[in-house]
Design a protein around this motif. Structure first.
Motif, short mmCIF file in Angstrom:
data_model
loop_
_atom_site.label_atom_id
_atom_site.label_comp_id
_atom_site.label_asym_id
_atom_site.label_seq_id
_atom_site.Cartn_x
_atom_site.Cartn_y
_atom_site.Cartn_z
N PHE A 181 0.86 -1.19 0.00
CA PHE A 181 0.00 0.00 0.00
C PHE A 181 0.89 1.23 0.00
O PHE A 181 1.85 1.28 0.76
CB PHE A 181 -0.88 0.03 1.26
N PRO A 182 0.54 2.24 -0.81
CA PRO A 182 1.37 3.46 -0.78
C PRO A 182 0.98 4.36 0.40
O PRO A 182 -0.19 4.42 0.78
CB PRO A 182 1.03 4.14 -2.11
N ILE A 183 1.99 5.01 0.97
CA ILE A 183 1.71 6.08 1.95
C ILE A 183 1.90 7.38 1.17
O ILE A 183 3.03 7.70 0.77
CB ILE A 183 2.69 6.03 3.14
N LYS A 184 0.83 8.11 0.93
CA LYS A 184 0.92 9.29 0.05
C LYS A 184 1.34 10.53 0.83
O LYS A 184 0.86 10.78 1.94
CB LYS A 184 -0.43 9.53 -0.64
N GLN A 185 2.24 11.31 0.22
CA GLN A 185 2.76 12.51 0.89
C GLN A 185 1.63 13.49 1.23
O GLN A 185 1.61 14.05 2.32
CB GLN A 185 3.79 13.22 -0.01
N LYS A 225 4.51 1.39 1.70
CA LYS A 225 5.70 2.03 1.14
C LYS A 225 5.46 3.52 1.02
O LYS A 225 4.44 3.96 0.49
CB LYS A 225 6.01 1.42 -0.23
N LEU A 226 6.41 4.30 1.52
CA LEU A 226 6.28 5.75 1.47
C LEU A 226 6.61 6.25 0.06
O LEU A 226 7.64 5.91 -0.50
CB LEU A 226 7.24 6.38 2.49
N GLU A 227 5.68 7.04 -0.46
CA GLU A 227 5.82 7.60 -1.81
C GLU A 227 7.15 8.37 -1.95
O GLU A 227 7.55 9.07 -1.02
CB GLU A 227 4.65 8.57 -1.99
N ASN A 228 7.80 8.26 -3.11
CA ASN A 228 9.07 8.97 -3.41
C ASN A 228 10.14 8.74 -2.34
O ASN A 228 10.84 9.68 -1.95
CB ASN A 228 8.87 10.50 -3.52
N SER A 229 10.25 7.53 -1.83
CA SER A 229 11.24 7.28 -0.78
C SER A 229 11.54 5.79 -0.76
O SER A 229 10.77 4.99 -1.30
CB SER A 229 10.65 7.72 0.58
#
Length: 653
Positions: free
Chosen positions: A7-11, A243-247
């Motif tokens: 699952f994405p964690i969105k900024q 998973k943290l977006e852009n990281s």
């Protein structure tokens, strides 16, 4: 359980939660429990725990503010500076981001586990409903704190000092961890963090804030890991990855990648050809490196483990001065060169000399810290223990320190048992001059053993000299005015053997008298190619060496399996990694199976079994007898000295 969904964690979702996180940093309220207050009543007044437990302002509820404490630290540490110093800023920002992410993860758990619905209908819940609600609250809080601490470590670890031992000694633990509700969890945790940061002895420089935060949040993760088994309703935690977006930051259940992120230790580069003699040891070392390099990072398995040719624990032993330290360096050199070529991370992780601590429990803690990295599946790890008899000495011997017993306890737990995870990417090597002084249980964990016996033949000795004088010849060609051997080319005996069979040639009878005698006795009862021969032999050996057990039999079996996988990997594979090393697990496994079948055609099972049984039993006898022999020799020596002294004394008179 496999982590299946990501699952994405969105900024932008985190941006909405940042204000809530900042408000916690500005102010939290916490009422200490009696237990936390009483934690250290008997200690002296300077005790940090006592300091932590002194409640302020008459009432039991204390209000603390991390952001105020950080500003106060800036004034104390850097009174002239206008801006907040970089490390203080980094720490404050990392803690804020960690809490923000923790809140996001908690909200996600609320929705996934059905806690949101329970929370909305709280007043209407029956007894079972209340129980489920409370239980899920606990789990939500634990996971939130875990995620926060994990993110803080991810952000601060790269900036922290390599050696945190001084900071760890100042740290007296977290007096209490509350999991009653997310608000209580955050308040309790920030309350004690703040108390520590405000303590005059903890922070001496701005870098200390980063170092302390790392020590503190590592401890928080450990505390939560301890409680993990009692948490319920964790299915929606362990079955997914966030998973943290852009990281590169991700959370997979309770996995902690920072547990034992160790840095590789520097070593001198040495090639096998520079080591004279030691045929057995060099052969073993080369097989070990080939096997470790076959590890598959995708599936976290090693095909050699499935074929029965991998040794998580091995031992090299021999008299002093035969090249143990050189051998350790040569194994590390070979692994590092191949790992660099294949673009694989490699960790050289020798046991430190300073492991035994005078504090009770200190040695166990240091040993756990040393062994933790061996469970990291993301790199190849070679972990030698030089002079192993110092830290793993026979526990029943007189005068053995409590520290040694702690270290052995941890070693046994991590090499076999519930904690023992081996993916086939790490190997511990015990190196010792005195194998008979090692603890029996430790020796029984050893799956591969070899002698490090140094130069053994005329050719070995002439090569050892050659390695020494050729340096002079390079600088002063005419200085060495001696003749070369007629029928021997220097170093031609120092190459690597093709197989173990070549080294053992024909071991037909044991070299140790007691084993030899038993062997002859059993041969009169059974043929050596009867299965009953070995069953009877083991029974007889047990009469002489009572500590011989079924684990020894398993070790013999794994030595025989090792011989079945005693084949070279194609040279071509090293030069063109895509032909083997870069292939997927199943393909590698099939390729090795083909090699193994081809190799077995030239072997004879009953010969190999005989050779390995003799080799192992000789080893058992040597180790058992050497101890006794050493004591006898020492006593004889003493008597000789006394006799000689008496003679000289009488002559003087």
């Amino acid at each position: 359980m496999e982590h299946n969904t990501t699952f994405p964690i969105k900024q932008n979702e985190l941006d909405m939660l940042r204000d809530e996180a900042t408000s916690y940093l500005k102010s939290v309220q916490w009422e200490q429990s009696q237990r936390a207050k009483n934690k250290d009543k008997n200690a002296n007044d300077a005790s940090i725990l006592l300091y932590l437990s002194r409640a302020k302002n008459g009432s039991n509820i204390s209000t603390t503010s991390i952001s105020k404490t950080i500003l106060a630290l800036k004034k104390r540490l850097l009174p002239e500076s206008v801006a907040i110093p970089i490390y203080l800023n980094q720490a404050l920002y990392a803690i804020q981001e960690g809490i923000t992410l923790g809140i996001w993860v908690k909200d996600s758990y609320y929705d996934a586990s059905g806690l949101t619905t329970l929370n909305q209908n709280k007043s209407a819940l029956d007894t079972n409903g209340r129980r489920e609600y409370e239980s899920k609250m606990y789990t939500a809080t634990a996971f939130m704190l875990f995620a926060s601490a994990y993110k803080i470590l991810h952000d601060l670890k790269p900036h922290a000092s390599d050696d945190l031992s001084v900071m760890k000694q100042k740290f007296a633990g977290i007096p209490e961890v509350s999991l009653l509700s997310p608000l209580k969890g955050i308040s309790c945790n920030l309350f004690y963090l703040d108390k520590y940061l405000a303590h005059p002895d903890i922070i001496k420089s701005d870098k200390d804030v980063v170092d302390f935060a790392v020590v503190y949040f590592e401890a928080l993760i450990d505390e939560i890991q301890l409680r993990k088994s009692s948490l319920e309703y964790t299915e929606t935690i362990v079955d997914r990855t966030y998973k943290l977006e852009n990281s590169d930051f991700a959370i997979s259940g309770w996995d902690n990648m920072f547990q034992g992120t160790a840095k590789s230790v520097a070593f001198n580069k040495i090639q096998f050809e520079q080591i004279v003699g030691n045929k057995d040891a060099k052969h073993f070392a080369r097989r070990l490196t080939e096997r470790m390099l076959s590890y598959d990072f995708e599936v976290k398995k090693n095909p050699f483990q499935e074929l029965g040719g991998f040794m998580p624990v091995f031992m090299g032993y021999g008299i002093p001065g035969t090249g143990k330290s050189m051998l350790i360096a040569a194994i590390a050199t070979r692994l590092k060169e191949h790992a660099d070529h294949l673009d694989i991370p490699f960790l050289f992780h020798p046991m430190p000399d300073t492991l035994i601590s005078t504090f009770q429990g200190g040695s166990a803690e240091k040993m756990v810290e040393w062994m933790k990295p061996l469970q990291d599946p993301t790199k190849l790890i070679f972990a030698p223990i030089d002079d192993a008899e110092n830290n793993l000495q026979e526990r029943t011997a007189q005068g053995v320190s409590a520290g040694v017993k702690e270290v052995i306890g941890v070693f046994l737990r991590y090499t076999e048992g519930a904690y023992a995870v081996n993916y086939g990417n790490s190997s511990i090597g015990l190196f010792t001059n005195l194998p008979e002084m090692l603890d029996k249980a430790v020796i029984s964990r050893v799956q591969g053993r070899f002698k490090i016996d140094g130069a053994r033949t005329e050719h070995d000795f002439v090569d050892q000299d050659y390695i020494w004088w050729r340096k002079m010849q390079n600088t002063m060609p005419d200085f060495i005015n001696m003749n070369d051997p007629k029928h021997y080319k220097y170093l031609s005996d120092q190459g690597l053997a093709k197989s173990m069979g070549e080294i053992l040639q024909i071991v037909d009878k044991p070299s140790e008298a007691r084993v030899h005698e038993t062997f002859d006795k059993v041969e009169k009862m059974h043929k050596t190619n009867d299965h009953m021969f070995y069953a009877t032999l083991y029974k007889e050996i047990q009469k002489i060496f009572p500590f011989f057990s079924s684990r020894d039999v398993r070790n013999i079996q794994s030595a025989i399996s090792l011989r079945l996988t005693d084949f070279d990997l194609e040279q071509d594979w090293f030069e063109n990694p895509e032909k083997y090393f870069k292939k997927d697990y199943q393909t590698k496994f099939n390729m090795l199976q083909e090699l193994m079948k081809a190799n077995m055609k030239g072997l004879n099972f009953s010969d190999i079994r005989r050779q390995e049984v003799i080799r192992y039993l000789d080893n058992v006898a040597t180790i058992a007898d050497t101890d006794f022999k050493r004591k006898v020799d020492a006593r004889i020596n003493q008597l000789n000295i006394e006799t000689k002294a008496r003679e000289q004394f009488e002559r003087k008179d």
